[in-house]
Design an enzyme around this catalytic site. Structure first.
Site, PDB file in Angstrom:
ATOM      1  CE  LYS A  53      -0.497  -4.532  -2.906  1.00  0.00           C
ATOM      2  NZ  LYS A  53      -0.907  -3.165  -3.189  1.00  0.00           N
ATOM      3  CD  GLN A  97       0.503   0.258  -2.483  1.00  0.00           C
ATOM      4  OE1 GLN A  97       0.732  -0.827  -3.008  1.00  0.00           O
ATOM      5  NE2 GLN A  97      -0.579   0.477  -1.768  1.00  0.00           N
ATOM      6  CG  ASP A 120      -3.809  -2.338  -8.221  1.00  0.00           C
ATOM      7  OD1 ASP A 120      -4.059  -3.344  -7.536  1.00  0.00           O
ATOM      8  OD2 ASP A 120      -3.158  -1.363  -7.798  1.00  0.00           O
TER       9      ASP A 120
END
Ligand code: NAP
Length: 282
Positions: A53, A97, A120
């Site tokens: 990412k 995460q 997200d």
């Protein structure tokens, strides 16, 4: 029939080029999109994901910050970091995460992220915005699947029946909402579905998001259907594979996404798109 491939790598390259161009335009106005990626603990898969990412951000000209913490970090300490990032004007998107270590409640941390920086798309505000058709951030994996459908000319799904296999908060449910918003008739299946094949055989579009190999086989697919494979599993040789029996299903389907090279790269691409949009919305 041999299905045509929906190439997630090629579509990603195209979309990332557009993101890089929009980033250059934004930078000329003095704004550099910034993404903070927070990793707690040393889960090897998560370490690979966060590195990918951050690298993807650098490639399109974003500012990116990778914060890595020991698994002993407390929930309060993590919430304090999220708060600091919420108030950091150089950061437009925050990604924590998952999974987090067991002593930290995932949902508490996700809800602590400012909805304006929830790139997200996991915050309840983002899920709610999707539900009622308001502006929010779309969860990246289903958003990527929708872009793949768009890439083969399937924007308006009026008259199409889509079957989603899986109902997680991060893939199955938001996927169903996005398909509904595109006017599809949607059926959501899960482990309690009595006759999965009877459902999928009716589908013009099947999205498999289960996490088990061969959940969808050729006999379960209507000729010409579009098959999107979200699953990430390992086969007997240890190679990455999806939920779909690719070799069998491609003989029946009209379109199919491969694994690897399908939904996976699109997920990171949509994270870039969301982060760019967070910066553009300022
Ligand atoms: P999850 O939370 O474990 O959800 C799996 C879903 O599959 C559940 O809704 C479950 O039903 C359903 N299910 C299980 N067995 C089934 C069966 N035999 N028939 C029908 N439905 C069944 O998983 P997830 O987080 O949504 O992820 C799903 C897969 O996508 C995983 O392989 C994951 O690694 C992959 N993934 C890929 C990406 C990407 O970027 N490519 C991103 C996210 C996830 P119940 O709800 O009834 O238990």
């Amino acid at each position: 029939m041999t299905a045509q491939l929906i190439d997630g790598n090629a579509l990603s390259r195209q979309l990332r080029t557009q993101v890089a161009q929009r980033t250059t335009a934004l930078k000329s106005r003095g704004i550099t999109p910034g993404l903070a990626v927070v990793l707690v603990g040393n889960n090897p898969a998560s370490q690979v994901y966060v590195r990918n990412k951050v690298k993807a951000c650098e490639d399109v000209g974003f500012h990116s910050v990778l914060e890595q913490y020991d698994a002993t970090m407390t929930e309060a300490q993590l919430l304090a970091r999220v708060d600091a990032l919420n108030n950091d004007p150089g950061i437009h998107g925050i990604l924590v995460q998952l999974p987090l270590p067991k002593h930290i409640a995932d949902h508490k941390v996700i809800e602590a992220i400012s909805p304006q920086k929830d790139v997200d798309g996991f915050h309840v505000a983002s899920a709610g915005a999707l539900m009622v058709g308001e502006v929010g951030f779309k969860a990246c994996t289903p958003y990527g699947c929708m872009k793949m459908l768009e890439s083969i000319g399937m924007q308006d799904l009026k008259g199409k029946h889509a079957v989603v296999i899986g109902r997680s908060n991060i893939v199955g449910k938001p996927m169903a909402m996005m398909l509904l918003a595109a006017n599809a008739t949607v059926t959501v299946c899960h482990s309690g579905t009595k006759d999965l094949a009877a459902m999928t055989r009716q589908a013009d579009i099947v999205v498999a998001a289960v996490g088990k190999r061969n959940v969808l086989t050729a006999d379960m697919v209507k000729p010409g259907a579009v098959v999107i494979d979200v699953g990430m599993n390992r086969n007997d040789e240890g190679k990455l594979c999806g939920d779909v029996d690719f070799d069998g299903v491609r003989q029946v389907a009209g379109w199919i996404t491969p694994v690897p090279g399908g939904v996976g790269p699109m997920t990171i691409t949509m994270l870039l798109v969301n982060t760019l949009e967070a910066a553009e919305r300022l």
